[in-house]
Write an enzyme that holds these catalytic residues in place. Structure first.
Site, short mmCIF file in Angstrom:
data_model
loop_
_atom_site.label_atom_id
_atom_site.label_comp_id
_atom_site.label_asym_id
_atom_site.label_seq_id
_atom_site.Cartn_x
_atom_site.Cartn_y
_atom_site.Cartn_z
N ASP A 142 36.45 38.83 41.54
CA ASP A 142 37.80 39.05 42.05
C ASP A 142 38.27 40.43 41.62
O ASP A 142 37.70 41.04 40.70
CB ASP A 142 38.75 37.96 41.56
CG ASP A 142 38.82 37.88 40.05
OD1 ASP A 142 37.75 37.96 39.39
OD2 ASP A 142 39.93 37.75 39.50
N GLU A 154 39.31 36.10 37.35
CA GLU A 154 39.47 36.81 36.09
C GLU A 154 40.76 37.59 36.03
O GLU A 154 41.45 37.61 35.01
CB GLU A 154 38.27 37.76 35.87
CG GLU A 154 38.14 38.28 34.43
CD GLU A 154 38.94 39.54 34.14
OE1 GLU A 154 39.14 39.84 32.96
OE2 GLU A 154 39.37 40.23 35.10
N GLU A 155 41.12 38.22 37.15
CA GLU A 155 42.33 39.05 37.16
C GLU A 155 43.61 38.20 37.16
O GLU A 155 44.72 38.74 37.07
CB GLU A 155 42.33 39.99 38.38
CG GLU A 155 41.11 40.91 38.48
CD GLU A 155 41.06 41.98 37.39
OE1 GLU A 155 41.93 41.99 36.52
OE2 GLU A 155 40.12 42.80 37.42
#
Lengths: 508, 508
Positions: A134, A199-200
């Site tokens: 991502d 993850e972001e």
């Protein structure tokens, strides 16, 4: 050696040594011949490797903006990665994480996490690579010189959202594995992959999966490698043994849901923006010192040996300042700069949702605004204590204003800091591989960013975790015009191949 | 009389009086028969009049966002109005204003200003109606319950961007003129129109045109009427004799053009958002008092007779607070509330451009941010002095921070306040017309908003300027869910018809 010179010498040297079947680095001999052939194959297929990155960058796998369209793109991204891993011969399990309910009540699908395996020879070490597919949001109009989702090469730089964070490094690892396959060489290590798509946006569902798979997927894993940060310089590689955590806060100030006209209501309202600006203004002073009472209580004191370590790091402050395009930092010495990036907390105000944010001159009094800021945490701060300190502080400041508005403070993400043991075997293997590829010792560094998975792996699995970055300091992750140098991407693929060989040798 | 009762009684009364050819109001006799027939015609054609408003609301004539697409819509809007005026028999001159160069270098077309005339009988008074057809930005996702550009009726309220500000009132004036035409009645006044399309963006080019046409288009004009503000209540009409000015400022703080990652750079930067929040936080305190040194020096002192005037105004503070959906105002008395809306300056912070303004949790350090705020000005502040005071103050605050960033303060709009002479003949005619339609004396009020054209007309042409609002206090101009009550729109059309007759009579 001058870093520029070193960069020029290295490929020439590698080529000569390859011809002679000799040593590939000044300090660490790789297995004769094989590493050279691996590297040559990578060099010959450079453009294919760049093309693969182009295909991945073209997917707008933005996990930050909670939009159904983007979640579809994320899902497509995970599918592309899964296909590529299967083509390598890996078995791939796309773990369905179900849906996510947002604070506003919206339900969105989560992208799957890929768990992949390649080889299970009990005589070989097993190394698991963690990466994410991502990306941060990117809009062409925010100041990108090329379309953020079209990989664009200029002067050896590959521009595009996700090139360095983290699609490029994930592909470099796959490239390394793929090169062994292409040359029909046995992989010297068993390889596992854990690739996520959130993850972001706080790695939703990841920690639970790691815990669940502790005695399953992760049971045979000896080493965990993450390549989701940057070097300290534009040219010199690094190994990373610590990261800061992050406590992300929102503070909402509300008068009413509707906005007001500043002519019709200006002068008689407790304006939410005025309250919010005062709240945000109470957080940090102009020297970067955080003003929240008690916030520094849990920060480790600086030891003498730690000071010495910072002094040893090779950082050209002027070059760093210049490549960052910053006129002046808050501090003047290398040691202060590094300590404030790595081992002291920092507070950044990110923005305001609900106010007027477009070009032009709208005469609005926003009725409800949401300020966003976060604190980078260091050992041994913890999120629970920080959450309490922040809330108490903001409520105190707000109450002194006698405002009729409603305030609500919320910690929306709480990620702990992490520090590793640098004496683990894989750190040695990585140092050798770095010497082989780049002809230099890496900087032993921490990272100011938050990569919570590092701490999750270490805490949950009790395995050695290493961060082996490929990107240069000026890659602009999270920013406009994010890039990875073609050189870093290609040499990074070689580095991972060398690492497999070194790790196998050291593991025996 | 109870306002609700009065609203119910009035149409019944009008109808009865019409049948008898008698008086139409308790206090002011209209010409027997004609006014009644005009009103009946308006009542019978209500739905057509609403349909006309629907067609105008459907045009996204947003002048605030500097986008070529929106400028095309503006131009289309002016074309629709021009056509409607021509259908009334007016001669229309669409004055081309050329283009506008924005601070960012972009060049955009300006919409034309319409100058229209209907009748030039030297025995009749000539009244010029000023209005605007541009609107504030509106996005469905900002909290509109219906599409902002689709007129939607609910419980007698006509929702849509521009319904009350200012398309509805412009159409009401046109409806009044049209009704005379439909009944083949001679208009008792000569009518002129000046309709612009850049009011929400600073009325670009308007003042120059008024000056240029002083001895041309405006030479025979006796009275100027503007209907671009709101009543003080939801039910009681008002006449407005003053408006505040507005000085709109931007303050830019820049470290570099690109954003930063808060992990990679947090702790060593003079962060632009931290500087900006401190600058914005220095402008106004929690009691609404502006903190810029010298800013109150030019504000007129409050005289005893002025105090008495404020005391006479009929305002139900609790009802006002409730209809505004505000828990508590800064002040507790009617007089303080009104004085802080009308005769004291106020400062509102509108928002920040360049920071993170979307949903989610982006860990960005914005590299360059632009804060926006404005000060509503009152007699006898002037924009030149205010600009100097604001710049000095912000530069002083910034310099005390020792920040390495660059700051730039700019006054992007500077509009003077305005006060009228309420003894002019047209104020009397309007009071009579209001009594005829609504059976009550109007509140004699000022407006906290800025309608610079009022002052421009008065200063340039030395003519009597009057503001005769049609919209109710809860219309939400500039806000989400802007509306005009069907009643206000229809009775407003009647009011303008009555005003023509009263003005003709008084003018003799």
């Amino acid at each position: 050696m001058d870093p520029t010179l070193r960069r020029m010498v290295c490929p020439v040297l590698a080529f000569l040594l390859l011809l002679e079947g000799g040593m590939l680095s000044l300090s660490s001999p790789p297995p004769a011949g094989l590493l050279g052939r691996l590297w040559q194959h990578i060099d010959h297929h450079q453009d294919e490797l760049v093309q693969a990155l182009k295909e991945w960058v073209a997917v707008e796998s933005d996990s930050v903006q909670p939009l159904p369209r983007l979640r579809q793109e994320l899902s497509r991204m995970m599918g592309l990665a899964s296909e590529r891993l299967r083509n390598l011969g890996a078995s791939v399990d796309a773990v369905d994480l179900g849906t996510q309910q947002l604070p506003d009540g919206q339900t969105l699908p989560l992208p799957p996490i890929l768990l992949a395996e390649l080889g299970d020879d009990p005589r070989k070490p097993t190394v698991c690579f963690y990466g994410h597919l991502d990306v941060q949001p990117a809009r062409a109009e925010d100041g990108w010189l090329s379309d953020p989702y079209t990989l664009t090469e200029l002067d050896g730089k590959l521009y595009g959202r996700g090139t360095t964070d983290n699609k490029g490094p994930v592909l470099a690892w796959i490239n390394a594995v793929g090169t062994f396959r292409a040359l029909k060489q046995d992989l010297p290590v068993n390889v596992k992959f854990m690739l996520e798509g959130m993850e972001e946006a706080g790695s939703v569902g990841l920690e639970q999966l790691v815990q669940r798979e502790k005695d399953g997927f992760f049971s045979g894993v000896d080493y965990i490698v993450i390549s989701d940060n940057l070097w300290l310089s534009r040219t010199k590689p690094a190994l990373t043994y610590g990261t800061r955590g992050n406590a992300y806060f929102t503070v909402e100030v509300k008068c009413r849901d509707q906005d007001f006209h500043s002519g019709t209501f200006g002068g008689i309202l407790h304006e939410p923006m005025t309250d919010l600006v005062a709240l945000l203004g109470s957080l940090v002073d102009s020297s970067g010192h955080i003003l929240i009472p008690g916030i520094y209580d849990q920060v480790d004191p600086v030891m003498e040996e730690e000071k010495a370590m910072y002094e040893a790091i090779d950082l050209d402050l002027e070059e760093y300042r210049h490549s960052s395009r910053v006129r002046k930092f808050l501090f003047d010495s290398k040691e202060e700069i590094l300590m404030h990036l790595w081992r002291y907390p920092s507070l950044s105000i990110h923005g305001i949702e609900g106010a007027f944010d477009e070009p032009g001159a709208k005469t609005v009094i926003p009725g409800r605004v949401l300020g966003k800021f976060s604190i980078r945490l260091v050992p041994h701060m913890n999120t629970t204590a920080v959450e309490k300190q922040v809330k108490q502080h903001l409520e105190h400041v707000f109450s002194a204003r006698n405002s009729a508005n409603q305030v609500a403070v919320s910690m929306t993400l709480g990620l702990q800091p992490w520090v590793a043991n640098v004496r683990d075997r894989q750190y040695l293997a990585a140092r050798r591989a770095i010497r082989a590829v780049f002809g230099t010792e890496p900087d032993m560094i921490r990272d100011g960013s938050t990569i919570p998975i590092a701490r999750i792996f270490q805490d949950t699995l009790q395995k050695s975790v290493m961060m082996l970055p490929l990107g240069a300091v000026d890659d602009g992750e999270h920013s406009q015009n994010e890039k990875i140098n073609r050189r870093n991407y290609i040499e990074g693929s070689k580095l991972f191949a060398a690492f497999f060989l070194e790790l196998a040798e050291l593991h025996q």
